[in-house]
Motif scaffolding. Structure first.
Motif, PDB file in Angstrom:
ATOM      1  N   HIS A  54     -68.468 -14.362  81.313  1.00 25.46           N
ATOM      2  CA  HIS A  54     -69.434 -15.319  81.386  1.00 25.46           C
ATOM      3  C   HIS A  54     -67.754 -16.529  81.500  1.00 25.46           C
ATOM      4  CE1 HIS A  54     -72.953 -14.878  82.697  1.00 25.46           C
ATOM      5  NE2 HIS A  54     -72.964 -14.096  81.726  1.00 25.46           N
ATOM      6  N   ALA A  55     -67.836 -17.295  79.990  1.00 18.98           N
ATOM      7  CA  ALA A  55     -66.302 -18.264  79.747  1.00 18.98           C
ATOM      8  C   ALA A  55     -65.513 -18.288  80.398  1.00 18.98           C
ATOM      9  CB  ALA A  55     -65.705 -18.354  78.940  1.00 18.98           C
ATOM     10  N   ILE A  56     -64.864 -16.790  80.906  1.00 19.79           N
ATOM     11  CA  ILE A  56     -63.395 -16.287  82.155  1.00 19.79           C
ATOM     12  C   ILE A  56     -64.445 -17.067  82.861  1.00 19.79           C
ATOM     13  CG2 ILE A  56     -62.241 -14.896  83.240  1.00 19.79           C
ATOM     14  CD1 ILE A  56     -62.474 -13.263  80.322  1.00 19.79           C
ATOM     15  N   SER A  57     -65.306 -16.415  83.406  1.00 23.43           N
ATOM     16  CA  SER A  57     -66.048 -16.897  85.015  1.00 23.43           C
ATOM     17  C   SER A  57     -65.875 -18.333  85.189  1.00 23.43           C
ATOM     18  CB  SER A  57     -67.136 -16.384  84.930  1.00 23.43           C
ATOM     19  OG  SER A  57     -67.616 -16.604  86.434  1.00 23.43           O
ATOM     20  N   ILE A  58     -66.415 -18.943  83.746  1.00 24.98           N
ATOM     21  CA  ILE A  58     -66.421 -20.779  84.227  1.00 24.98           C
ATOM     22  C   ILE A  58     -65.225 -20.870  84.256  1.00 24.98           C
ATOM     23  CG2 ILE A  58     -67.273 -22.657  83.122  1.00 24.98           C
ATOM     24  CD1 ILE A  58     -69.850 -20.886  82.587  1.00 24.98           C
ATOM     25  N   HIS A  59     -63.988 -20.615  83.004  1.00 27.43           N
ATOM     26  CA  HIS A  59     -63.268 -21.214  83.339  1.00 27.43           C
ATOM     27  C   HIS A  59     -61.848 -21.280  84.793  1.00 27.43           C
ATOM     28  CE1 HIS A  59     -59.264 -23.032  81.573  1.00 27.43           C
ATOM     29  NE2 HIS A  59     -58.672 -21.221  82.131  1.00 27.43           N
ATOM     30  N   ASN A  60     -63.030 -20.714  85.191  1.00 30.04           N
ATOM     31  CA  ASN A  60     -61.784 -20.247  86.515  1.00 30.04           C
ATOM     32  C   ASN A  60     -62.267 -20.501  88.104  1.00 30.04           C
ATOM     33  OD1 ASN A  60     -59.076 -18.567  86.042  1.00 30.04           O
ATOM     34  ND2 ASN A  60     -60.883 -17.456  85.050  1.00 30.04           N
ATOM     35  N   ASP A  61     -63.657 -21.273  87.589  1.00 24.53           N
ATOM     36  CA  ASP A  61     -64.397 -22.187  88.913  1.00 24.53           C
ATOM     37  C   ASP A  61     -63.757 -23.323  89.171  1.00 24.53           C
ATOM     38  OD1 ASP A  61     -66.796 -22.843  90.479  1.00 24.53           O
ATOM     39  OD2 ASP A  61     -67.699 -21.329  89.941  1.00 24.53           O
ATOM     40  N   PRO A  62     -63.268 -23.629  89.977  1.00 23.46           N
ATOM     41  CA  PRO A  62     -62.677 -25.251  90.637  1.00 23.46           C
ATOM     42  C   PRO A  62     -64.051 -26.173  90.171  1.00 23.46           C
ATOM     43  CG  PRO A  62     -62.649 -24.468  92.607  1.00 23.46           C
ATOM     44  CD  PRO A  62     -63.409 -22.844  91.388  1.00 23.46           C
ATOM     45  N   ARG A  63     -65.397 -25.597  89.771  1.00 22.56           N
ATOM     46  CA  ARG A  63     -66.205 -26.318  90.276  1.00 22.56           C
ATOM     47  C   ARG A  63     -66.621 -27.463  89.043  1.00 22.56           C
ATOM     48  NH1 ARG A  63     -70.209 -22.732  93.285  1.00 22.56           N
ATOM     49  NH2 ARG A  63     -69.702 -21.801  92.107  1.00 22.56           N
ATOM     50  N   LEU A  64     -66.447 -26.401  87.554  1.00 26.52           N
ATOM     51  CA  LEU A  64     -66.967 -26.356  86.433  1.00 26.52           C
ATOM     52  C   LEU A  64     -65.600 -26.264  85.189  1.00 26.52           C
ATOM     53  CD1 LEU A  64     -69.658 -23.611  86.747  1.00 26.52           C
ATOM     54  CD2 LEU A  64     -70.252 -25.736  86.404  1.00 26.52           C
ATOM     55  N   LYS A  65     -66.007 -26.594  84.450  1.00 23.99           N
ATOM     56  CA  LYS A  65     -64.937 -26.446  82.947  1.00 23.99           C
ATOM     57  C   LYS A  65     -65.477 -26.421  82.144  1.00 23.99           C
ATOM     58  CE  LYS A  65     -62.526 -29.821  79.941  1.00 23.99           C
ATOM     59  NZ  LYS A  65     -62.330 -30.959  80.699  1.00 23.99           N
ATOM     60  N   LEU A  66     -65.231 -25.270  81.244  1.00 21.89           N
ATOM     61  CA  LEU A  66     -65.360 -24.753  79.908  1.00 21.89           C
ATOM     62  C   LEU A  66     -65.199 -25.839  78.658  1.00 21.89           C
ATOM     63  CD1 LEU A  66     -67.122 -22.490  78.559  1.00 21.89           C
ATOM     64  CD2 LEU A  66     -63.570 -21.340  78.212  1.00 21.89           C
ATOM     65  N   VAL A  67     -66.071 -25.725  78.145  1.00 18.47           N
ATOM     66  CA  VAL A  67     -65.747 -26.753  76.547  1.00 18.47           C
ATOM     67  C   VAL A  67     -65.601 -26.159  75.854  1.00 18.47           C
ATOM     68  CG1 VAL A  67     -66.312 -29.166  76.251  1.00 18.47           C
ATOM     69  CG2 VAL A  67     -66.211 -28.972  78.338  1.00 18.47           C
ATOM     70  N   ALA A  68     -66.252 -25.258  75.228  1.00 20.71           N
ATOM     71  CA  ALA A  68     -66.077 -24.822  74.036  1.00 20.71           C
ATOM     72  C   ALA A  68     -66.845 -23.094  74.055  1.00 20.71           C
ATOM     73  CB  ALA A  68     -66.343 -25.214  73.192  1.00 20.71           C
ATOM     74  N   MET A  69     -67.148 -22.703  72.862  1.00 24.42           N
ATOM     75  CA  MET A  69     -67.813 -21.167  72.865  1.00 24.42           C
ATOM     76  C   MET A  69     -67.766 -21.025  71.756  1.00 24.42           C
ATOM     77  SD  MET A  69     -65.279 -18.112  74.920  1.00 24.42           S
ATOM     78  CE  MET A  69     -66.684 -17.111  74.646  1.00 24.42           C
ATOM     79  N   ASN A  70     -69.300 -20.774  70.952  1.00 21.08           N
ATOM     80  CA  ASN A  70     -69.529 -20.483  69.230  1.00 21.08           C
ATOM     81  C   ASN A  70     -69.595 -21.928  68.821  1.00 21.08           C
ATOM     82  OD1 ASN A  70     -70.944 -17.913  70.405  1.00 21.08           O
ATOM     83  ND2 ASN A  70     -68.911 -17.319  70.727  1.00 21.08           N
ATOM     84  N   GLU A  71     -70.005 -23.189  69.467  1.00 24.44           N
ATOM     85  CA  GLU A  71     -70.191 -23.832  68.164  1.00 24.44           C
ATOM     86  C   GLU A  71     -71.342 -24.204  68.069  1.00 24.44           C
ATOM     87  OE1 GLU A  71     -69.438 -29.104  68.470  1.00 24.44           O
ATOM     88  OE2 GLU A  71     -68.844 -27.539  70.218  1.00 24.44           O
ATOM     89  N   LYS A  72     -70.963 -24.652  66.409  1.00 23.75           N
ATOM     90  CA  LYS A  72     -72.250 -24.580  65.518  1.00 23.75           C
ATOM     91  C   LYS A  72     -72.850 -26.027  65.954  1.00 23.75           C
ATOM     92  CE  LYS A  72     -71.222 -20.828  63.429  1.00 23.75           C
ATOM     93  NZ  LYS A  72     -72.366 -18.729  64.221  1.00 23.75           N
ATOM     94  N   LEU A  73     -73.818 -26.228  65.682  1.00 30.15           N
ATOM     95  CA  LEU A  73     -74.652 -27.681  66.527  1.00 30.15           C
ATOM     96  C   LEU A  73     -75.799 -27.230  64.868  1.00 30.15           C
ATOM     97  CD1 LEU A  73     -75.744 -27.257  70.028  1.00 30.15           C
ATOM     98  CD2 LEU A  73     -73.827 -28.453  69.052  1.00 30.15           C
ATOM     99  N   THR A  74     -75.567 -28.539  63.530  1.00 27.06           N
ATOM    100  CA  THR A  74     -76.445 -29.111  63.424  1.00 27.06           C
ATOM    101  C   THR A  74     -77.834 -29.673  62.757  1.00 27.06           C
ATOM    102  OG1 THR A  74     -74.162 -28.217  61.710  1.00 27.06           O
ATOM    103  CG2 THR A  74     -76.366 -29.598  60.659  1.00 27.06           C
ATOM    104  N   ARG A  75     -78.737 -30.030  63.508  1.00 26.78           N
ATOM    105  CA  ARG A  75     -80.026 -30.410  63.889  1.00 26.78           C
ATOM    106  C   ARG A  75     -80.582 -30.860  62.604  1.00 26.78           C
ATOM    107  NH1 ARG A  75     -75.695 -32.196  66.776  1.00 26.78           N
ATOM    108  NH2 ARG A  75     -76.217 -31.682  69.182  1.00 26.78           N
ATOM    109  N   PRO A  76     -81.371 -31.823  63.251  1.00 21.47           N
ATOM    110  CA  PRO A  76     -82.835 -32.273  61.823  1.00 21.47           C
ATOM    111  C   PRO A  76     -83.707 -31.086  62.070  1.00 21.47           C
ATOM    112  CG  PRO A  76     -82.122 -34.307  63.377  1.00 21.47           C
ATOM    113  CD  PRO A  76     -81.062 -33.402  64.388  1.00 21.47           C
ATOM    114  N   TRP A  77     -84.188 -30.378  63.673  1.00 21.29           N
ATOM    115  CA  TRP A  77     -84.944 -28.922  63.992  1.00 21.29           C
ATOM    116  C   TRP A  77     -84.774 -27.688  63.402  1.00 21.29           C
ATOM    117  CZ3 TRP A  77     -83.220 -32.801  67.541  1.00 21.29           C
ATOM    118  CH2 TRP A  77     -81.747 -32.775  68.264  1.00 21.29           C
TER     119      TRP A  77
END
Length: 460
Positions: free
Chosen positions: A119-142
């Motif tokens: 999925h990441a490769i497909s998005i990265h090579n799509d000129p309409r989209l920009k891949l920002v990050a993969m598997n980033e840990k998110l710390t949230r109150p919930w």
């Protein structure tokens, strides 16, 4: 130092330099087939220590995949040797760790990371989209979670998050409660950051999960596949990418029009109410006349001024957010939401004060209904102006820059259209209200004259 000693020293220095250079630049031994995850990770860390180029890092990726259970066949058929339309930028956060996990000893873990990477490769090579990050840990109150993929719609657009699944219908049935909990977290993430969340699965999706996600504003996509063939009525990755573009573009369009409408309406409220509020305050302070009527007038104009200020801030935040980085975009979205709520409360308070004044006789019927008509006209004018301005701005931007400036042109057109439309709508409403009451009172004068003439037998 004689000539012989000089030659010996020179040769010794040259040999030391050569040894050091050889040690620093010597290629690492090839990664052996069947290497464990930790062996391949250690090998890769040593390879990265030499600061390789992007091409060198991709070469290391190929070695990791080729010596993993996917082998050379998987490297070529699944990942296309990370070349051409299958390339990926190793500098994107999380990509390297995901590639390493293809050598995990856990088959399901390998499979999951492979699917995310495709999925990441497909998005990265799509000129309409920009891949920002993969598997980033998110710390949230919930609750803590991780974002499988994070992307952006173009260079100036909304960020979004994709949760990638490979879960059969049977497994979904057994784990509905857990999946619902995850969707709840995604919905809260959307409300907190303004970033749309997408839940995508390789198989069909249980109807109960679909309905639950829809209620919470989380789009669900099923039967999304990455290969040349997939399940019946499935969706190719390229089609899924198009769905991402459509959803985020529509959402950004709605927010931009909303922001321009709020900005135009807020500025109109400020220009109409702030001078009156200041005058009311001066009257209260200078004359000491603290009658109920004076306080009601100040309450009305003060609340309307506060509503205009909050709405202006909210609209400006919505308009600016697409051009901000990921963290700032989330903060601007929250400012827009809070400002909108605050403006709504202040507007209600101002309306309540005006109604009280109308009931108490401080405000005439004409003044009351004219103000309501002007508010309606200003808001409607801002809404229509923002929509028309967006269309015109996009067309002009596309024509001037051969399509490259469509987004910028649309943003400028929406902003200008919202401000001008709100002003024009307010003026139109004011003029039509005056004309209406002028005609109404003219008709009353005519009827009164007829009555008087009839009473006294006077011919017109």
């Amino acid at each position: 130092m004689n000539r012989n000693h000089f030659c010996i020293a020179f040769l010794l220095a040259l040999s030391i330099h050569g040894a050091v250079t050889s040690a620093m630049g010597a290629p690492l031994p090839a990664l052996s087939r069947g290497a464990t995850y930790y062996e391949s990770k250690t090998w890769h860390q040593q390879q990265l220590a030499s600061n390789p180029t992007i091409a060198g890092q991709l070469k290391a990726y190929r070695s990791i995949v080729e010596t993993s259970p996917y082998g050379k066949r998987g490297l070529e058929n699944l990942f296309g040797n990370f070349k051409g339309g299958k390339s990926i930028d190793p500098r994107i956060p999380g990509v390297t760790e995901s590639v390493r996990m293809l050598n995990s000893s856990n088959r399901m873990q390998r499979k999951g990371y492979a699917r995310e990477l495709l999925h990441a490769i497909s998005i990265h090579n799509d000129p309409r989209l920009k891949l920002v990050a993969m598997n980033e840990k998110l710390t949230r109150p919930w609750g803590n979670t991780d974002a499988d993929l994070q992307f952006r719609n173009g260079q100036h657009g909304l960020y979004g998050r994709i949760e990638i699944k490979d879960v059969s219908l049977e497994s979904q049935s057994r784990n509905i409660a857990r999946i619902k909990t995850q969707i709840d977290k995604m919905a809260k993430e959307y409300r907190y950051t303004g970033q749309p969340q997408f839940w995508v699965n390789r198989y069909g999706v249980h109807p109960e999960i679909k309905a639950y996600a829809k209620e919470r504003g989380v789009p669900v996509y099923e039967k999304v596949y990455s290969g040349k063939s997939g399940p019946k009525n499935g969706m190719k990755q390229t089609e899924f990418n198009s769905a991402l573009v459509r959803h985020t573009s529509n959402l950004q369009r709605i927010r931009t029009i909303q922001g321009a409408t709020q900005l135009g309406f807020g500025l109109q409220l400020l220009s109409d109410s702030a001078p009156a509020a200041w005058s009311d305050l001066q009257t209260l302070l200078d004359t000491g006349l603290e009658s109920g009527a004076a306080w009601r007038r100040f309450g009305e104009h003060g609340a309307m001024s506060a509503a205009g200020g909050a709405m202006t801030i909210s609209g400006a935040a919505y308009l600016a957010s697409p051009y901000a980085n990921q963290n700032l975009q989330g903060r601007l979205y929250r400012v827009g939401r809070i400002g909108g709520y605050a403006a709504g409360l202040a507007l209600v308070a101002g309306e309540a004060a005006m109604i009280q004044g109308y009931r108490a006789g401080d405000v005439s019927s004409r003044e009351f209904w004219t103000s309501q008509w002007i508010l309606t006209g200003s808001y409607a004018g801002g809404r229509v102006g923002a929509g028309v301005g967006r269309a015109v701005g996009a067309a002009v931007g596309a024509a001037v820059t051969e399509g490259a400036g469509t987004g910028i042109g649309a943003a400028i057109g929406t902003t200008v259209g919202g401000v001008v439309g709100a002003k024009a709508g307010g003026e139109f409403a004011k003029n039509t209200a005056n004309e209406y009451y002028d005609l109404k009172f003219a008709e009353l004068d005519r009827r009164y004259a007829e009555f008087v003439y009839a009473q006294y037998g006077v011919a017109e």
